[in-house]
Every structure is written in C-alpha cells, then in structure tokens.
Write a protein that holds these residues in place. Structure first.
Motif, PDB file in Angstrom:
ATOM      1  N   ALA A  95     -11.011   9.369   2.721  1.00 42.55           N
ATOM      2  CA  ALA A  95     -11.076   9.086   1.391  1.00 42.55           C
ATOM      3  C   ALA A  95     -10.032   9.286   0.686  1.00 42.55           C
ATOM      4  CB  ALA A  95     -12.266   9.879   0.742  1.00 42.55           C
ATOM      5  N   LEU A  96      -9.204  10.752   0.672  1.00 39.85           N
ATOM      6  CA  LEU A  96      -8.125  11.159   0.048  1.00 39.85           C
ATOM      7  C   LEU A  96      -6.939  10.420   0.581  1.00 39.85           C
ATOM      8  CD1 LEU A  96      -8.890  15.021   0.009  1.00 39.85           C
ATOM      9  CD2 LEU A  96      -9.077  13.333  -1.939  1.00 39.85           C
ATOM     10  N   PHE A  97      -6.763  10.389   1.819  1.00 40.99           N
ATOM     11  CA  PHE A  97      -5.451   9.727   2.319  1.00 40.99           C
ATOM     12  C   PHE A  97      -5.450   8.160   2.013  1.00 40.99           C
ATOM     13  CE2 PHE A  97      -3.118   7.500   5.600  1.00 40.99           C
ATOM     14  CZ  PHE A  97      -1.499   8.172   5.518  1.00 40.99           C
ATOM     15  N   GLY A  98      -6.522   7.686   2.358  1.00 43.29           N
ATOM     16  CA  GLY A  98      -6.796   6.004   2.460  1.00 43.29           C
ATOM     17  C   GLY A  98      -6.557   5.674   0.893  1.00 43.29           C
ATOM     18  N   GLY A  99      -7.247   6.389  -0.030  1.00 46.96           N
ATOM     19  CA  GLY A  99      -7.173   5.958  -1.448  1.00 46.96           C
ATOM     20  C   GLY A  99      -5.822   6.317  -1.851  1.00 46.96           C
ATOM     21  N   THR A 100      -5.105   7.279  -1.465  1.00 43.62           N
ATOM     22  CA  THR A 100      -3.879   7.495  -2.009  1.00 43.62           C
ATOM     23  C   THR A 100      -2.708   6.698  -1.473  1.00 43.62           C
ATOM     24  OG1 THR A 100      -4.352  10.031  -2.092  1.00 43.62           O
ATOM     25  CG2 THR A 100      -1.870   9.127  -2.292  1.00 43.62           C
ATOM     26  N   VAL A 101      -2.740   6.283  -0.220  1.00 45.24           N
ATOM     27  CA  VAL A 101      -1.805   5.235   0.192  1.00 45.24           C
ATOM     28  C   VAL A 101      -2.037   4.050  -0.307  1.00 45.24           C
ATOM     29  CG1 VAL A 101      -1.272   6.995   2.320  1.00 45.24           C
ATOM     30  CG2 VAL A 101      -2.924   5.086   2.407  1.00 45.24           C
ATOM     31  N   ILE A 102      -3.240   3.552  -0.527  1.00 42.45           N
ATOM     32  CA  ILE A 102      -3.470   2.366  -1.139  1.00 42.45           C
ATOM     33  C   ILE A 102      -2.961   2.213  -2.433  1.00 42.45           C
ATOM     34  CG2 ILE A 102      -5.315   0.646  -1.930  1.00 42.45           C
ATOM     35  CD1 ILE A 102      -6.945   1.433   0.460  1.00 42.45           C
ATOM     36  N   GLY A 103      -3.092   3.114  -3.149  1.00 45.40           N
ATOM     37  CA  GLY A 103      -2.600   3.332  -4.712  1.00 45.40           C
ATOM     38  C   GLY A 103      -0.894   3.293  -4.709  1.00 45.40           C
ATOM     39  N   MET A 104      -0.330   4.091  -3.697  1.00 45.56           N
ATOM     40  CA  MET A 104       1.094   3.816  -3.580  1.00 45.56           C
ATOM     41  C   MET A 104       1.472   2.533  -3.167  1.00 45.56           C
ATOM     42  SD  MET A 104       2.065   6.852  -4.331  1.00 45.56           S
ATOM     43  CE  MET A 104       3.952   6.830  -4.160  1.00 45.56           C
ATOM     44  N   GLY A 105       0.950   1.839  -2.269  1.00 49.82           N
ATOM     45  CA  GLY A 105       1.110   0.474  -1.897  1.00 49.82           C
ATOM     46  C   GLY A 105       0.937  -0.565  -3.310  1.00 49.82           C
ATOM     47  N   ILE A 106      -0.010  -0.191  -3.943  1.00 50.16           N
ATOM     48  CA  ILE A 106      -0.202  -1.065  -5.304  1.00 50.16           C
ATOM     49  C   ILE A 106       0.988  -0.717  -6.157  1.00 50.16           C
ATOM     50  CG2 ILE A 106      -1.616  -1.426  -7.167  1.00 50.16           C
ATOM     51  CD1 ILE A 106      -4.043  -0.807  -5.452  1.00 50.16           C
ATOM     52  N   LEU A 107       1.551   0.548  -6.456  1.00 56.18           N
ATOM     53  CA  LEU A 107       2.567   0.813  -7.161  1.00 56.18           C
ATOM     54  C   LEU A 107       3.744   0.133  -6.658  1.00 56.18           C
ATOM     55  CD1 LEU A 107       3.270   2.771  -9.478  1.00 56.18           C
ATOM     56  CD2 LEU A 107       3.733   4.468  -7.906  1.00 56.18           C
ATOM     57  N   SER A 108       3.777   0.345  -5.281  1.00 55.69           N
ATOM     58  CA  SER A 108       5.160  -0.325  -4.586  1.00 55.69           C
ATOM     59  C   SER A 108       5.270  -1.689  -5.174  1.00 55.69           C
ATOM     60  CB  SER A 108       5.305  -0.313  -3.396  1.00 55.69           C
ATOM     61  OG  SER A 108       6.363  -0.804  -2.783  1.00 55.69           O
ATOM     62  N   LEU A 109       4.368  -2.503  -5.148  1.00 56.38           N
ATOM     63  CA  LEU A 109       4.172  -3.826  -5.269  1.00 56.38           C
ATOM     64  C   LEU A 109       4.393  -4.172  -6.901  1.00 56.38           C
ATOM     65  CD1 LEU A 109       1.279  -5.214  -3.121  1.00 56.38           C
ATOM     66  CD2 LEU A 109       3.608  -5.448  -2.713  1.00 56.38           C
ATOM     67  N   ALA A 110       3.714  -3.415  -7.907  1.00 57.42           N
ATOM     68  CA  ALA A 110       3.657  -3.310  -9.222  1.00 57.42           C
ATOM     69  C   ALA A 110       5.361  -3.362  -9.649  1.00 57.42           C
ATOM     70  CB  ALA A 110       2.938  -2.398  -9.711  1.00 57.42           C
ATOM     71  N   ARG A 111       5.836  -2.379  -9.177  1.00 60.76           N
ATOM     72  CA  ARG A 111       7.241  -2.102  -9.454  1.00 60.76           C
ATOM     73  C   ARG A 111       8.245  -3.439  -9.258  1.00 60.76           C
ATOM     74  NH1 ARG A 111       8.475   4.382  -9.296  1.00 60.76           N
ATOM     75  NH2 ARG A 111       7.185   4.795 -11.058  1.00 60.76           N
ATOM     76  N   HIS A 112       7.803  -3.972  -8.403  1.00 61.08           N
ATOM     77  CA  HIS A 112       8.630  -5.418  -8.060  1.00 61.08           C
ATOM     78  C   HIS A 112       7.777  -6.641  -8.515  1.00 61.08           C
ATOM     79  CE1 HIS A 112      11.727  -3.620  -5.438  1.00 61.08           C
ATOM     80  NE2 HIS A 112      10.901  -2.484  -5.627  1.00 61.08           N
ATOM     81  N   GLN A 113       7.161  -6.259  -9.658  1.00 57.29           N
ATOM     82  CA  GLN A 113       6.498  -7.369 -10.301  1.00 57.29           C
ATOM     83  C   GLN A 113       5.526  -8.115  -9.481  1.00 57.29           C
ATOM     84  OE1 GLN A 113       9.254  -9.210 -13.128  1.00 57.29           O
ATOM     85  NE2 GLN A 113       7.594  -9.628 -14.564  1.00 57.29           N
ATOM     86  N   ALA A 114       4.694  -7.651  -8.899  1.00 57.92           N
ATOM     87  CA  ALA A 114       3.610  -8.352  -7.794  1.00 57.92           C
ATOM     88  C   ALA A 114       2.406  -7.454  -8.032  1.00 57.92           C
ATOM     89  CB  ALA A 114       4.031  -8.471  -6.536  1.00 57.92           C
ATOM     90  N   GLY A 115       1.300  -8.006  -7.589  1.00 58.90           N
ATOM     91  CA  GLY A 115       0.097  -7.022  -7.327  1.00 58.90           C
ATOM     92  C   GLY A 115      -0.646  -7.507  -6.161  1.00 58.90           C
TER      93      GLY A 115
END
Length: 204
Positions: free
Chosen positions: A115-135
């Motif tokens: 729960a903790l690791f899976g949720g966090t790394v998904i969030g970091m993945g979304i952040l990585s895409l968002a900072r390159h103007q993608a979702g």
C-alpha cells in the motif's frame, strides 16, 4: 514547456523520453505490488485494478480501455500536445505492464508495504509525467486541468475522486484490503500534494 530556471529553456525530446520511461516504469511497478497484494488505489489505476478482480482482463488492458474517453477530453481541455503525450504514456504503461512480468516476478508482497510503496511510486511516476506535460489519462487529466485552469491543487482534487473509488471498492474487497487501499491512495495523492503545487515546477 518552459523551465522554472529561466525563460526559453525546454526539455529536449531525449529528456521527455527518459522521463516517460521512468514515470511509466514506476507506475507499473506500483500496480504490480498492489495487484499482488489484492489492493486498489485511486485514479484510473485504481479503477483498472478493481475491475481486474471482477472481469477476466488484466489491469494493463483495462487501463487503456478506461482511458479512451479521458484522452478524448484531454485533446479539448489540455491541448493536442498534452493529449498526444498522455496517449503515449497510457499505451506505454499498458506495454510495460505486459512486458515487465517477463523480467520481474513477485511471489509475495506484504500488504501494508504494498500500500505504502505502491501508492508512493505510482505518485512519483505521475509526477514525472506531469513535469513533462503529460498525464496517465483518466482522472489525472481532470485534476491537472483543474490545477492549470483554476489553480486548484491536483492532489486535493485527486483525494476527493479517490474517496469515491475507494467507497465503491469497499463493496467488493474485504474490509482490511479496502482500508489498505485507502492508505495506498493517500500515499499516491500525498506525492502530488507536496511536490506538484501551483507556482512550482508544474510543466508550463
């Protein structure tokens, strides 16, 4: 897309590709952990996970199917560049979800860690895409559009959407897994709340 460090500085195509590989890989890793533990999370990933326990389709395939209407919305609301990048990311996640089990297999993941690791790394993945103007598509398109157009924090909006998804999952999952799924969704949204704020580096 301009950089916060000065006008006219943009990510190169190579940097975009690198960010996409990192973001999509993190999201797939998080999905694998959550799926092995029988949990869900927020956003389109959570919907895909929940449906994968109910219908004979993989989370990766469901991810793409669910995303189609949101990707169409992205063209109108966020512009063709964002929509194109989001479509690439969406299909990239689906492709990696099919390929990664060939090189990495999980036999057991402790549910709280998942729960903790899976949720966090998904969030970091979304952040990585968002900072390159993608979702990643799905509800993320809505939250990023609201942040861009109205200045409403993406993480807070995501929490409200996730609450509805988790409330639905409670009808299909044991109570302890529904509770851990809420932990996962909170971990994912917390990444966006902390690191993806208006006025910071949000990709425009």
């Amino acid at each position: 897309m301009t950089s916060p460090y000065g006008p006219g500085l943009r990510h190169s195509h190579a940097e975009d590709v690198y960010a996409f590989l990192i973001g999509c890989s993190l999201i797939v890793m998080g999905l694998m952990c959550l799926h092995k533990a029988g949990l869900v999370t927020g956003g389109v990933a959570g919907i895909a996970l929940l449906l994968s326990y109910l219908v004979p389709l993989t989370p990766g395939n469901l991810f793409t199917i669910i995303n189609i209407p949101f990707l169409l919305f992205a063209i109108r609301a966020m512009g063709p560049q964002f929509a194109l990048k989001t479509t690439i990311a969406s299909f990239g996640i689906t492709a990696l979800a099919s390929l990664l089990p060939n090189v990495l297999m999980l036999s057991y993941v402790q549910p709280l860690f998942a729960a903790l690791f899976g949720g966090t790394v998904i969030g970091m993945g979304i952040l990585s895409l968002a900072r390159h103007q993608a979702g990643v598509g799905g509800t993320g398109v809505i939250t990023l559009w609201l942040q861009k157009s109205r200045g409403i924090n993406a993480g807070r909006v995501q929490i409200m959407i996730d609450a509805a998804i988790l409330a639905t999952s409670a009808f299909f999952l044991p109570w302890e897994k529904a509770l851990l799924s809420a932990v996962s969704a909170f971990a994912m949204s917390s990444v966006l709340m902390v690191f993806h704020r208006p006025g910071r580096y949000i990709g425009h």
